[in-house]
Scaffold this motif. Structure first.
Motif, PDB file in Angstrom:
ATOM      1  N   UNK A 160      20.906   3.373 -28.572  1.00 20.56           N
ATOM      2  CA  UNK A 160      22.166   2.909 -27.973  1.00 20.56           C
ATOM      3  C   UNK A 160      23.164   2.666 -29.101  1.00 20.56           C
ATOM      4  N   UNK A 161      24.291   3.349 -29.047  1.00 20.06           N
ATOM      5  CA  UNK A 161      25.226   3.325 -30.174  1.00 20.06           C
ATOM      6  C   UNK A 161      26.356   2.318 -30.012  1.00 20.06           C
ATOM      7  N   UNK A 162      26.327   1.559 -28.937  1.00 18.58           N
ATOM      8  CA  UNK A 162      27.319   0.499 -28.777  1.00 18.58           C
ATOM      9  C   UNK A 162      26.680  -0.851 -29.058  1.00 18.58           C
TER      10      UNK A 162
ATOM     11  N   UNK B 287      14.547   4.644 -24.892  1.00 19.53           N
ATOM     12  CA  UNK B 287      15.920   4.238 -25.171  1.00 19.53           C
ATOM     13  C   UNK B 287      15.825   2.979 -26.024  1.00 19.53           C
ATOM     14  N   UNK B 288      16.377   3.027 -27.222  1.00 18.13           N
ATOM     15  CA  UNK B 288      16.218   1.949 -28.191  1.00 18.13           C
ATOM     16  C   UNK B 288      17.540   1.218 -28.368  1.00 18.13           C
ATOM     17  N   UNK B 289      17.487  -0.084 -28.143  1.00 21.19           N
ATOM     18  CA  UNK B 289      18.685  -0.896 -28.323  1.00 21.19           C
ATOM     19  C   UNK B 289      18.400  -1.942 -29.395  1.00 21.19           C
ATOM     20  N   UNK B 290      18.795  -1.627 -30.633  1.00 18.92           N
ATOM     21  CA  UNK B 290      18.605  -2.560 -31.733  1.00 18.92           C
ATOM     22  C   UNK B 290      19.708  -3.594 -31.770  1.00 18.92           C
TER      23      UNK B 290
ATOM     24  N   UNK C 207      27.834   4.984 -19.460  1.00 13.12           N
ATOM     25  CA  UNK C 207      27.161   5.396 -20.699  1.00 13.12           C
ATOM     26  C   UNK C 207      25.662   5.172 -20.595  1.00 13.12           C
ATOM     27  N   UNK C 208      25.241   4.024 -20.102  1.00 12.98           N
ATOM     28  CA  UNK C 208      23.815   3.720 -20.008  1.00 12.98           C
ATOM     29  C   UNK C 208      23.130   4.575 -18.940  1.00 12.98           C
TER      30      UNK C 208
END
Length: 418
Positions: A181-183, A146-149, A6-7
């Motif tokens: 990032x949706x996970x 790519x945003x990972x909150x 996925x990444x």
């Protein structure tokens, strides 16, 4: 699809989108920012509804009041996000700007051009407004991101991502230029910070543990800051009114921010004149004071500071105070305990002010001003991606220029090297 695949897929899409975005002119990038602003305005009710899911989950997990406050998206905060997009759209575009062009004896002209970094991975916690700030700055500077909150804001971030994608599509830019990032799987962070084939820079925004982990494990360059242990030094030749106003503001304006003062240094010769009034105002504001032996002899109820206090970023209504002999002692203390964020001197002596500016090695050094000014907006940068205490590649508040690099450009008219 597993997390690794996925990444990698996100990275591949970002790389391709970044190449297209780097070719977009200022007009198209600004149009995208304004289109995203329109989408946010239209989706206010939806954003608050999705944010309510995060708030409810946060309360179930017993998040403290401060974290819940940072997590909340009110209509006013959504409007602030919209205003921020308009502000960034109005800023000069750094991409393609050429500087320092000069003729060389050979007849060629040599200069430097600003170019996007490429793909930026941003890892952050709590505040969903960071999603818009980060996306907007990356877009304007020609970078895909790519945003990972944080997991606590997943519903809010997904909702904002929909608005961003619609805005990009409306002007014909690839929607994969900004990917959230949706996970919530923590493995995604480990994969992101090692995607060296696709990601050019990592920017962590969050607590000390998060940034320390990323700095240790990343195989990609990191723009970071670890602590905001900021100092104010009140010199013997300070104006008392300025000194008191600045020292109170630097601590009490906001506590949980990286540019708040954590240690106050006071020249011994004026400590008796300024410290009682400062202590009075700090106590009225509910600030707990921890001081050296000399400070405790002047201020009643002051707790004796330990060595650990001088190296602590409180992010709370707690302040350590030390009385020092002079500017040399103050700078020695700063050089030992500072995190390299922001330091200020309060003095009317121009010579000492110049020494302080020259000899204190922090990302921001100030004269007769509150450390709370160490901020991208206050510096005229618009929103900021963060404040870097590194010396390479960006230092201090990281705005649009900090998200670009420089390449040499050479102009000739058929010249050959002899």
């Amino acid at each position: 699809m597993n997390i690794k695949d996925y990444m990698i897929n996100l990275g591949q899409q970002a790389k391709a989108a970044g190449r297209e975005l780097s070719r977009a002119d200022s007009g198209k990038k600004n149009a995208a920012l304004l289109a995203i602003a329109e989408q946010l305005a239209d989706a206010t009710d939806y954003l608050t509804k999705e944010n309510a899911k995060d708030l409810a989950a946060g309360k179930e997990k017993w998040l403290d009041a401060a974290l819940l406050d940072r997590l909340e998206l009110t209509p006013d905060r959504i409007q602030a996000m919209i205003d921020g997009l308009h502000q960034i759209a109005a800023l000069p575009d750094p991409v393609g700007a050429i500087s320092d062009m000069s003729y060389r004896p050979s007849g060629i002209q040599v200069g430097q051009m600003r170019v996007p970094l490429g793909v930026i991975g941003i890892i952050y916690e709590s505040r969903p407004n960071v999603t818009i700030d980060a996306a907007a700055l990356c877009l304007k500077s020609g970078n895909a991101c790519i945003l990972r909150g944080g997991s606590e804001s997943i519903h809010s971030n997904k909702a904002i991502a929909i608005c961003i994608a619609k805005g990009l599509a409306a002007v014909g830019l690839p929607v994969t230029a900004v990917q959230v990032v949706e996970t919530t799987d923590r493995e995604a962070v480990g994969e992101l910070i090692t995607l060296s084939s696709y990601v050019d820079v990592i920017v962590p925004r969050g607590g000390k543990k998060l940034i320390a982990r990323i700095s240790k494990e990343a195989t990609i360059p990191v723009i970071k800051h670890l602590d905001g242990i900021c100092h104010v030094y009140i010199d013997a030749q300070a104006d008392y009114t300025k000194a008191i106003n600045i020292a109170v503001n630097a601590k009490t304006h906001r506590y949980g921010v990286c540019n708040a003062m954590e240690t106050l240094l006071i020249a011994e010769s004026i400590a008796l004149q300024v410290l009682p009034e400062l202590a009075k105002q700090y106590k009225a504001a509910g600030v707990e004071l921890r001081g050296c032996l000399k400070t405790c002899s002047i201020v009643a109820d002051c707790i004796r500071a330990t060595d650990a206090d001088w190296a602590t970023e409180y992010l709370a209504p707690v302040l350590s105070i030390k009385i020092v002999a002079d500017i040399d002692a103050a700078m020695a203390h700063i050089n030992e305990f500072s995190s390299g964020h922001t330091e200020a001197i309060i003095t009317e002596n121009y010579t000492l002010a110049r020494r302080f500016l020259r000899e204190v090695d922090s990302s921001s050094v100030m004269v007769n001003a509150s450390t709370r000014f160490a901020d991208g907006f206050e510096y005229g940068l618009g929103a900021e991606i963060g404040i870097s205490t590194d010396k390479l590649h960006a230092r201090g508040p990281v705005g649009l220029n900090g998200l670009t690099s420089l390449k040499y450009v050479v102009l000739g008219d058929g010249r050959i090297r002899e």
